[in-house]
Design an enzyme around this catalytic site. Structure first.
Site, PDB file in Angstrom:
ATOM      1  N   HIS A 114      20.646  18.018  46.466  1.00  0.00           N
ATOM      2  CA  HIS A 114      21.288  17.790  45.178  1.00  0.00           C
ATOM      3  C   HIS A 114      20.489  16.767  44.352  1.00  0.00           C
ATOM      4  CE1 HIS A 114      24.349  20.062  47.251  1.00  0.00           C
ATOM      5  NE2 HIS A 114      24.391  19.123  48.180  1.00  0.00           N
ATOM      6  N   GLU A 151      27.274  12.461  47.832  1.00  0.00           N
ATOM      7  CA  GLU A 151      26.274  12.995  48.763  1.00  0.00           C
ATOM      8  C   GLU A 151      24.868  12.824  48.203  1.00  0.00           C
ATOM      9  OE1 GLU A 151      24.934  17.267  50.800  1.00  0.00           O
ATOM     10  OE2 GLU A 151      26.623  17.178  49.393  1.00  0.00           O
ATOM     11  N   HIS A 206      21.278  16.459  53.968  1.00  0.00           N
ATOM     12  CA  HIS A 206      22.598  16.714  53.392  1.00  0.00           C
ATOM     13  C   HIS A 206      23.666  15.958  54.167  1.00  0.00           C
ATOM     14  CE1 HIS A 206      21.632  19.910  50.478  1.00  0.00           C
ATOM     15  NE2 HIS A 206      20.667  20.220  51.330  1.00  0.00           N
ATOM     16  N   GLU A 288      22.779  18.361  58.285  1.00  0.00           N
ATOM     17  CA  GLU A 288      24.040  17.818  57.775  1.00  0.00           C
ATOM     18  C   GLU A 288      24.348  16.601  58.643  1.00  0.00           C
ATOM     19  OE1 GLU A 288      25.610  18.896  55.229  1.00  0.00           O
ATOM     20  OE2 GLU A 288      25.086  21.002  54.934  1.00  0.00           O
TER      21      GLU A 288
END
Length: 324
Positions: A114, A151, A206, A288
């Site tokens: 992101h 995040e 992430h 993650e």
């Protein structure tokens, strides 16, 4: 509108009944699993939940992670681990000149999931891009903790810490974004940045956005894809080795258990729906690091000391992979 995935849609939630032992035992074989021992001794086995960050029809990776090599990445002093801020960002995203070290000549691309300013560019990030097997959104805003820690800030912080550690080992390090562009890059461009750099390894950072009670980390591996511009067949095996080594070292350094909701306790998940993996022609995985919507995982993810450990665990997995 808040999106909760890196470049994919969430799968159905499911809880694994198997213990998170596969990655832990593999790391234990290579020695030094002090963190896991402490974690297990305290009874903290209620790990992590589905992903708002994991989409499609995930399948648990069938193999145990490779033994993690004992090649520490610039051991972190207690004072460094206690810092709440990451190394200063650099603009543009290119690496500083590589230092002498065991990774001299190696190129690592870090893909911070992101972008902190995606939220201001929803029209741009919602446009569809081709990921080989289908079309999907350019990017998303990512998730956040219940207290509002984004995040996108987490991923950049870990990326900065990883860059500092890997550059000390002599690697040339490039970030796909370093808050140096208004949004994105889109998921297809993220893959192409690694390809253009002829990277020896690419890791996309992430944190998940699943339900409370779902805890732990998981590493996402590319599945075999040959459709449109996507052809992962040559990188499936090296990417698996990269992912296994990262998983083993992440457990060892952070003491964090593999996900309790995806991956069957292995900490490894194979996917064929992610543009960042489908379009990569070099070894690449996603990680993650934890579930931002679980209070216990959120306490880790918002800790500068823990983020330093996360950066070191991922970096040591990369070093182990690159040194063979």
């Amino acid at each position: 509108m808040v999106y909760t995935g890196p470049d994919f849609d969430p799968p159905p939630q499911r809880r694994s009944r198997r213990g998170p032992l596969t990655v832990a035992l593999a790391a234990l074989v290579c020695g030094g699993l002090l963190g896991w021992g402490v974690y297990a001794a305290t009874g903290s086995t209620d790990d992590k939940g589905t992903g708002a960050e994991a989409g499609g029809s995930p399948s648990a990776a069938p193999r145990t992670p490779s033994p993690a090599a004992s090649s520490p990445v610039g051991s972190v002093s207690p004072s460094a681990e206690d810092e709440e801020s990451s190394p200063a960002p650099r603009t543009p995203s290119a690496s500083a000149p590589a230092a002498a070290g065991p990774l001299k000549g190696k190129v690592v691309v870090i893909d911070p999931g992101h972008n902190p300013t995606n939220v201001k560019h929803t029209a741009e990030i919602n446009r569809q891009v081709d990921v080989g097997t289908h079309r999907k959104e350019c990017d998303t805003t990512g998730t956040s903790t219940n207290d509002g820690y984004p995040e996108a800030e987490f991923t950049l912080d870990v990326a900065h810490r990883m860059r500092a550690l890997l550059e000390k080992q002599g690697a040339t390090v490039k970030l796909t974004q370093d808050r140096d562009r208004p949004y994105g890059p889109c998921v297809d461009e993220r893959a192409r940045i690694g390809n253009a750099a002829k990277a020896d390894a690419v890791v996309s950072i992430h944190a998940d956005g699943s339900g409370a009670g779902n805890r732990g980390f998981h590493v996402i591996l590319p599945g075999p894809v040959n459709a449109g511009e996507a052809d992962t067949r040559a990188v499936v095996e090296p990417s698996r080795e990269l992912g296994e080594r990262i998983a083993g070292n992440f457990v060892r350094v952070t003491g964090t258990a593999p996900s309790n909701y995806i991956g069957g306790g292995t900490g490894l998940v194979t996917r064929k729906d992610l543009g960042g993996l489908n379009l990569s022609t070099v070894p690449k995985v996603f990680i993650e690091c934890g579930n931002m919507r679980d209070s216990k995982d959120a306490a880790l993810l918002t800790s500068g000391a823990w983020r330093q450990k996360a950066a070191q665990g991922i970096s040591e997995g990369i070093v182990s992979f690159l040194r063979g």
